[in-house]
Design an enzyme around this catalytic site. Structure first.
Site, PDB file in Angstrom:
ATOM      1  N   ARG A  66       0.736  -1.376   0.237  1.00 43.44           N
ATOM      2  CA  ARG A  66      -0.018   0.064  -0.206  1.00 43.44           C
ATOM      3  C   ARG A  66       0.876   1.115   0.183  1.00 43.44           C
ATOM      4  NH1 ARG A  66      -4.011  -0.557   4.333  1.00 43.44           N
ATOM      5  NH2 ARG A  66      -3.593  -2.823   3.885  1.00 43.44           N
ATOM      6  N   LYS A  94      23.031  -7.823  -5.010  1.00 47.57           N
ATOM      7  CA  LYS A  94      24.680  -8.187  -5.412  1.00 47.57           C
ATOM      8  C   LYS A  94      25.790  -7.716  -4.540  1.00 47.57           C
ATOM      9  CE  LYS A  94      22.624  -7.685 -10.010  1.00 47.57           C
ATOM     10  NZ  LYS A  94      22.285  -6.529 -11.002  1.00 47.57           N
ATOM     11  N   ARG A 116      12.069   3.206   1.677  1.00 50.22           N
ATOM     12  CA  ARG A 116      11.527   2.518   2.735  1.00 50.22           C
ATOM     13  C   ARG A 116      12.942   1.394   2.942  1.00 50.22           C
ATOM     14  NH1 ARG A 116       6.307  -0.582   4.031  1.00 50.22           N
ATOM     15  NH2 ARG A 116       5.725   1.446   4.954  1.00 50.22           N
ATOM     16  N   HIS A 144       7.693   6.627  10.515  1.00 46.82           N
ATOM     17  CA  HIS A 144       6.803   6.471   9.368  1.00 46.82           C
ATOM     18  C   HIS A 144       6.267   7.644   9.209  1.00 46.82           C
ATOM     19  CE1 HIS A 144       4.843   4.780   5.978  1.00 46.82           C
ATOM     20  NE2 HIS A 144       4.441   3.790   6.554  1.00 46.82           N
TER      21      HIS A 144
END
Lengths: 317, 436
Positions: A66, A94, A116, A144
């Site tokens: 979301r 990698k 994020r 957040h």
């Protein structure tokens, strides 16, 4: 058919790394701007051109449906070119370090990076290495900010002012960046904030965050205007922090009986994704007092506001 | 400046403030060094009473003290010389007034075999400019399972036994090691940390870690292991040294053990004495340590314990780390800071702040570690090896990490305003460092 913005709000900082550091005026400015985008998003023609020519990179080192979709939509509705990068396709797999990735991306001249990451502080680290604006879409257990802003917008539209509301944040406070951002934001706007959780899920020093702390849902929800539930991660359910989902639900899961401790017009929120039957009962989640779907709608508007407010700071804007 | 390593002319340190912490002496005078040994240390030797060809160093009232002995330094040789070699560490040591480095066994291969102890001694002789002694591993491969050849390692030159940054969690292994080591009169140095209680913790547990969203390391992870060890020491009567204590709760355990007459001593790192958790700021990984920096009250208690003598030794915990392992999100970055070159100036800060007496600091940095490890340095008696440091306690300077001698740059003191430093370091009668 674009609507003219009444608000000419500009965020004072280049990045949005957290709620911490934002002033009351910053928060109110963002919420006002977001309010205008809510109206835009309800029209058939949802696009504006304020970010036309801008490049937005969505970098998600942690799975998200979301939040990533919300930022993508927000960027596109403002006319930006949006690129999504997820960890499965990135070179981090990698062995490239975060800073190398940042330097590489920076060379492509993005205007905004939404990131994020599973480590607290990782977004701030990236922001120190790039020339564009960086938005924290969740860093570890730290912050957040757009979630807290969308929660505030949702509350404000339903309750008028946030000041003097009693808001109970319930569940896994310890691991929750949503809780941290919300505690700071709601305190800044003058709400009375309570946290309710078993002691194993409360962070050290929580009593110094300007909140009332309780381990009992009846006490914590008494007189509450808003009940904000948090997600309990699966790996924390079985004996490590709480004995079982059954026991957790019995004491901390929000069902109709516990919701009745709050004010009769109390509203229920959850940042999603929900564990139905663990922290919240389906009847409550889908019930008349639930704001959960509205939160998702507000999410797009808030992210548009953040992108818009930051882009007004960009060079040549 | 380049210094001729063959130069063994006699040296007269004239007009010095002589401070000998091994005898609590503090007096103005001169020191004459010949053949690598302190010949005389007294008032008024003067330039007239010295052998021909003696280099006369005018000290202008600066302090002359025993060279510092750094009881805990992690060096990458053998195996990770890119991080730090014995040569580079010894250059850094000399610039910091350290004349003896005690290196830790966390090398590749581990120092758990007499041949590795021998290797380090030879490399130190051939490439180093200060003394380097090895602490050997207490258990093979630092695995905490089987004890090493304590007798043979000691005979090869190991000065003490430790599992470095690891704790021996198996109490039976620790008990046997303590009993066996007692037969050889060996000192066991132990990092006290219960790994389960530390878990994924990366900084001091508390409000500050909670605000940063970082997982905390509780103090009890340290104290509970120390408490266990005190029981084992009481049972075995072994000689024990806590490698790095950081909090008042551990000090209390230590105090009880010392009061009970156990052979227990302890170190604190200069980082924990000079810094606190607030220095971490916004995820500054150069301040990520293990054990973590604690809060200001803890720091003050620790400094007071050094002043009181409850903490015996101050060490650098020197741990060079490359930028690749430091320029990462805080939780993923390697812990550790370099410190061998900055230990003395950081300690002098505490002296200037009035938190620590200069004699106490010098004792914790030289004579106490010498006593605990059975080393010949740490004092200024005539006949003692001429391992000395001349300290200007007041010279102001700003630390620039690019000027440090270590191969790595992970100092927590970059751009710090310092007052006082080593201005000359003498090892075995030869000047190995001069501040210009």
């Amino acid at each position: 058919m674009n609507i003219a913005h009444k608000s000419s709000f500009v965020l004072s900082s280049r990045h949005l790394l957290g709620i911490e550091g934002l002033s009351r005026d910053d928060i109110v400015g963002l919420l006002d701007l977001a309010g205008e985008f809510v109206e835009l998003n309800r029209q058939i023609e949802k696009k504006t051109a304020s970010l036309r020519g801008r490049t937005l990179i969505n970098m998600f080192f942690e799975a998200s449906t979301r939040t990533q979709a919300s930022f993508e939509l927000a960027g596109k509705r403002l006319g930006a070119d949006v690129m999504n990068m997820s960890v499965s396709s990135s070179s981090i797999r990698k062995g490239e370090t975060l800073i190398d990735t940042a330097v590489t991306l920076n060379a492509m001249h993005p205007d905004l990076i939404v990131m994020r990451h599973h480590a607290s502080g990782a977004v701030e680290l990236l922001s120190q290495k790039v020339d564009c604006s960086v938005i924290n879409a969740g860093d570890g257990q730290h912050e957040h900010p757009t979630q807290a802003l969308l929660d505030a917008l949702t509350i404000r539209r339903r309750k008028g002012e946030i000041e003097n509301l009693t808001i109970a944040i319930c569940g896994d406070i310890l691991h929750s960046r949503v809780a941290r951002s919300n505690i700071i934001l709601l305190n800044t706007l003058g709400a009375r904030v309570r946290v309710v959780a078993p002691s194993t899920l409360l962070p050290a020093g929580i009593e110094r965050f300007g909140v009332e702390v309780t381990r009992d849902m009846r006490e914590g929800l008494a007189g509450a205007d808003i009940v904000m539930m948090l997600r309990l991660q699966r790996e924390r359910m079985n004996g490590s922090f709480v004995p079982s989902t059954q026991e957790y639900f019995a004491y901390f899961g929000l069902d109709q009986k516990k919701l009745a401790y709050a004010k009769p017009d109390a509203l229920v929120m959850h940042p999603g994704p929900m564990n139905r039957g663990v922290e919240i009962d389906s009847i409550v989640a889908d019930g008349a007092q639930s704001l959960i779907r509205e939160q998702v709608e507000m999410g797009v508007a808030v992210r548009m506001a953040v992108l818009e407010a930051l882009s007004r700071n960009l060079p040549n804007a | 400046m380049l210094i001729d390593r063959r130069d063994r002319r006699p040296i007269l340190l004239a007009n010095a403030r002589i401070m000998d912490p091994s005898r609590d002496l503090d007096f103005p005078g001169d020191i004459l060094i010949t053949d690598g040994v302190i010949r005389e240390a007294k008032r008024g030797i003067g330039a007239a009473g010295v052998p021909e060809g003696t280099e006369v160093v005018e000290c202008r009232g600066h302090i002359v003290a025993p060279g510092l002995i750094d009881m805990r330094a992690f060096i990458g040789e053998p195996g990770e010389e890119g991080r730090e070699s014995i040569a580079s560490a010894s250059q850094a040591a000399a610039a910091g007034g350290v004349t003896t480095i005690i290196c830790q066994p966390e090398t590749a291969p581990t120092i758990d075999d007499p041949t590795i102890v021998d290797f380090i001694q030879r490399r130190a002789r051939d490439t180093g400019i200060v003394h380097v002694h090895a602490m050997a591993a207490l258990t093979k491969g630092l695995k905490g399972e089987e004890m090493t050849e304590i007798g043979l390692l000691k005979a090869a030159g190991a000065v003490a036994f430790t599992d470095g940054m690891k704790s021996v969690t198996n109490a039976q292994v620790m008990r046997r090691a303590l009993i066996y080591a007692r037969d050889f009169d060996v000192l066991i140095v132990h990092h006290t940390e219960d790994p389960d209680l530390t878990g994924e913790g990366v900084m001091n547990e508390g409000e500050f870690a909670s605000r940063l969203g970082l997982i905390g390391v509780p103090k009890i992870a340290e104290t509970i292991m120390l408490e266990r060890d005190m029981r084992l020491v009481a049972l075995t009567e072994g000689r024990y040294h806590a490698a790095s204590v950081t909090c008042p709760e551990s000090l209390e355990v230590l105090r009880r053990a010392k009061d009970a007459g156990l052979h227990v001593t302890a170190s604190a790192s200069i980082n924990h004495l000079a810094l606190n958790e607030i220095d971490v700021g916004h995820y500054r990984t150069f301040f990520k340590m293990s054990p973590p920096l604690r809060n200001e009250d803890d720091r003050k208690a620790l400094v007071a314990a050094v002043e009181e003598g409850l903490i015996d030794v101050v060490m650098s915990d020197h741990n060079p780390q490359d930028v690749e392992v430091k320029r990462l999100p805080f939780a993923e970055a390697a812990p550790g800071a370099i410190g061998i070159e900055t230990m003395l100036p950081a300690g002098l800060r505490l002296v200037h702040n009035g938190e620590l007496k200069l004699m106490t600091l010098l004792k914790a940095l030289s004579s106490r570690p010498a006593e605990l490890l059975g080393l010949p340095g740490g004092g200024l008696r005539p006949g003692a090896p001429a391992d000395l440091v001349v300290i200007d306690p007041d010279v102001p300077w700003v630390l620039d990490r690019d000027e440090l001698k270590s191969k790595c740059r992970n100092t927590p003191f970059d751009e710090a305003r310092m007052q006082g430093r080593a201005v000359r370091t003498i090892v075995g009668g030869r000047t190995v460092y001069e501040y210009v």
